[in-house]
Design a protein around this motif. Structure first.
Motif, short mmCIF file in Angstrom:
data_model
loop_
_atom_site.label_atom_id
_atom_site.label_comp_id
_atom_site.label_asym_id
_atom_site.label_seq_id
_atom_site.Cartn_x
_atom_site.Cartn_y
_atom_site.Cartn_z
N VAL A 127 0.86 -1.18 0.00
CA VAL A 127 0.00 0.00 0.00
C VAL A 127 0.90 1.23 0.00
N ALA A 128 0.56 2.22 -0.82
CA ALA A 128 1.41 3.39 -0.98
C ALA A 128 0.79 4.61 -0.31
N ALA A 129 1.64 5.45 0.26
CA ALA A 129 1.18 6.74 0.76
C ALA A 129 0.71 7.60 -0.41
N ARG A 130 -0.08 8.59 -0.11
CA ARG A 130 -0.67 9.41 -1.18
C ARG A 130 0.36 10.19 -1.98
N ASN A 131 1.50 10.48 -1.37
CA ASN A 131 2.50 11.28 -2.08
C ASN A 131 3.46 10.46 -2.93
N VAL A 132 3.25 9.14 -2.99
CA VAL A 132 4.08 8.28 -3.83
C VAL A 132 3.66 8.45 -5.29
N SER A 133 4.60 8.75 -6.16
CA SER A 133 4.29 8.95 -7.57
C SER A 133 4.09 7.62 -8.28
N ALA A 134 3.52 7.68 -9.48
CA ALA A 134 3.32 6.47 -10.27
C ALA A 134 4.65 5.80 -10.60
N SER A 135 5.66 6.58 -10.90
CA SER A 135 6.97 6.00 -11.22
C SER A 135 7.61 5.36 -10.00
N GLN A 136 7.43 5.96 -8.82
CA GLN A 136 7.97 5.36 -7.60
C GLN A 136 7.23 4.07 -7.26
N ARG A 137 5.93 4.07 -7.47
CA ARG A 137 5.16 2.84 -7.23
C ARG A 137 5.64 1.73 -8.17
N ALA A 138 5.98 2.08 -9.40
CA ALA A 138 6.48 1.08 -10.35
C ALA A 138 7.83 0.53 -9.88
N VAL A 139 8.68 1.39 -9.32
CA VAL A 139 9.96 0.93 -8.77
C VAL A 139 9.72 -0.02 -7.61
N ALA A 140 8.82 0.36 -6.69
CA ALA A 140 8.51 -0.50 -5.54
C ALA A 140 7.96 -1.84 -6.01
N ASP A 141 7.10 -1.81 -7.01
CA ASP A 141 6.52 -3.04 -7.53
C ASP A 141 7.61 -3.95 -8.09
N ALA A 142 8.55 -3.39 -8.84
CA ALA A 142 9.62 -4.19 -9.41
C ALA A 142 10.51 -4.80 -8.33
N LEU A 143 10.82 -4.01 -7.30
CA LEU A 143 11.66 -4.51 -6.21
C LEU A 143 10.96 -5.64 -5.46
N LEU A 144 9.67 -5.49 -5.21
CA LEU A 144 8.93 -6.50 -4.46
C LEU A 144 8.64 -7.73 -5.31
N ARG A 145 8.41 -7.53 -6.61
CA ARG A 145 8.04 -8.63 -7.50
C ARG A 145 9.21 -9.56 -7.79
N ALA A 146 10.43 -9.15 -7.46
CA ALA A 146 11.59 -10.00 -7.67
C ALA A 146 11.56 -11.26 -6.81
N THR A 147 10.71 -11.29 -5.78
CA THR A 147 10.63 -12.47 -4.91
C THR A 147 9.26 -13.16 -5.00
N GLY A 148 8.46 -12.81 -5.98
CA GLY A 148 7.15 -13.44 -6.12
C GLY A 148 6.12 -12.47 -6.64
N SER A 149 4.86 -12.77 -6.43
CA SER A 149 3.79 -11.92 -6.93
C SER A 149 3.48 -10.80 -5.94
N VAL A 150 2.83 -9.75 -6.45
CA VAL A 150 2.52 -8.57 -5.65
C VAL A 150 1.07 -8.17 -5.87
N GLU A 151 0.39 -7.86 -4.78
CA GLU A 151 -0.96 -7.31 -4.84
C GLU A 151 -0.94 -5.94 -4.17
N TRP A 152 -1.59 -4.96 -4.81
CA TRP A 152 -1.67 -3.61 -4.25
C TRP A 152 -3.06 -3.35 -3.70
N ILE A 153 -3.10 -2.69 -2.55
CA ILE A 153 -4.38 -2.30 -1.95
C ILE A 153 -4.35 -0.80 -1.69
N ASP A 154 -5.52 -0.22 -1.49
CA ASP A 154 -5.62 1.22 -1.23
C ASP A 154 -5.86 1.54 0.24
N ASP A 155 -6.35 0.56 0.99
CA ASP A 155 -6.72 0.77 2.39
C ASP A 155 -5.67 0.16 3.31
#
Length: 275
Positions: A139-167
């Protein structure tokens, strides 16, 4: 863009604070997916034997914050109880635009932001990440940009699948289900073996049968698109041996009741740790 390409395009430095089992698994995943070792800085007071050889490939271990400055990305893989005392160190690697990715259980975005600053993504992986088969919820804070979220997703996805939530409030239940969940599965194998011994099997045979049954069933579930309830029904013949066992397991005090209570207890504890 696949994970490997996304990681190769990340510009460093990426500071990894904590390279224990989970942090180390993430680091291994990043490098295996093509992240350049020279982009990685590891902060770990007690580095494992696996970290040393990586420094010869370009990974920097425990440099002075003055030599690094504010990182583009800071990944916090510390134990939650060590987080506050490491605050000054973490802050020295974080600037106002640093992406801060935390995998600490029970530690809120607000707490992470208070200590580290930056743009925070809170994530909960689980231990199958060590073999690239983890599941992470983020889950990302509101000030996280789309490009930063993509970086986080890539870093986390290196060890398996990733699901994003808003709450973010869902993270306590996520921790209880998938974060702690591997322990429940290992307990199943442990108790299945014990029950086999009680039924008359030699201990080594019971342990082998339990281990392979749980592992094989998990792999079947992984490869199949069939719902787990249907897979269970496919094994169960009316009036047969499996049906007799399921009458016990699905009874009033069976697995449904036990797991509901177990996940509720873990959720409650996760909320307590966040206070």
């Amino acid at each position: 863009m696949n994970t490997s390409n996304a990681l190769q395009e990340i510009k460093g430095p990426i500071v990894l604070a904590g390279a224990g089992k989970m942090g180390g698994a993430m680091l291994s995943g990043w490098l295996a997916q093509g992240l350049a070792p020279r982009h990685v800085v590891v902060i770990e007071p007690n580095p494992s034997g696996e970290i040393g050889p990586l420094t010869k490939k370009g990974v920097r271990l425990n440099p002075s914050p003055r030599d690094i400055g504010a990182a583009a990305t800071l990944v916090v893989a510390l134990k939650p109880q060590m987080f506050r005392e490491a605050g000054a160190m973490l802050k020295s690697f974080s600037g106002s635009s640093t992406l801060v990715v935390s995998i600490m259980a029970g530690t809120t975005i607000a707490s992470i932001s208070d200590v580290c600053g930056g743009m925070v993504v809170r994530a909960m992986p689980n231990t199958p990440a060590a073999i690239g088969r983890g599941i992470t919820v983020a889950v990302a804070a509101r000030n996280v940009s789309a490009s930063q979220r993509a970086v986080a997703d890539a870093l986390l996805r290196a060890t398996g699948s990733v699901e994003w939530i808003d709450d973010e409030n869902l993270m306590d239940a996520v921790t209880a289900l998938s974060g702690s969940g591997p322990a429940y599965v290992f307990l199943l194998a442990e108790e299945l073996a014990r029950a086999g011994v009680e039924a008359g099997l030699p201990a080594d045979l019971a342990a082998k049968l339990a281990r392979e049954t749980v592992a094989g069933s998990g792999e079947l579930l992984h490869r199949s698109e069939i719902p787990s309830a249907t897979l269970r029904q496919n094994v169960t013949s009316p009036g047969g041996t499996t049906a007799a066992a399921l009458e016990v397991l699905m009874g009033p005090d069976g697995m449904q009741s036990l797991l509901t209570r177990a996940v509720a207890a873990a959720t409650k504890r996760s909320k307590e740790l966040a206070k």
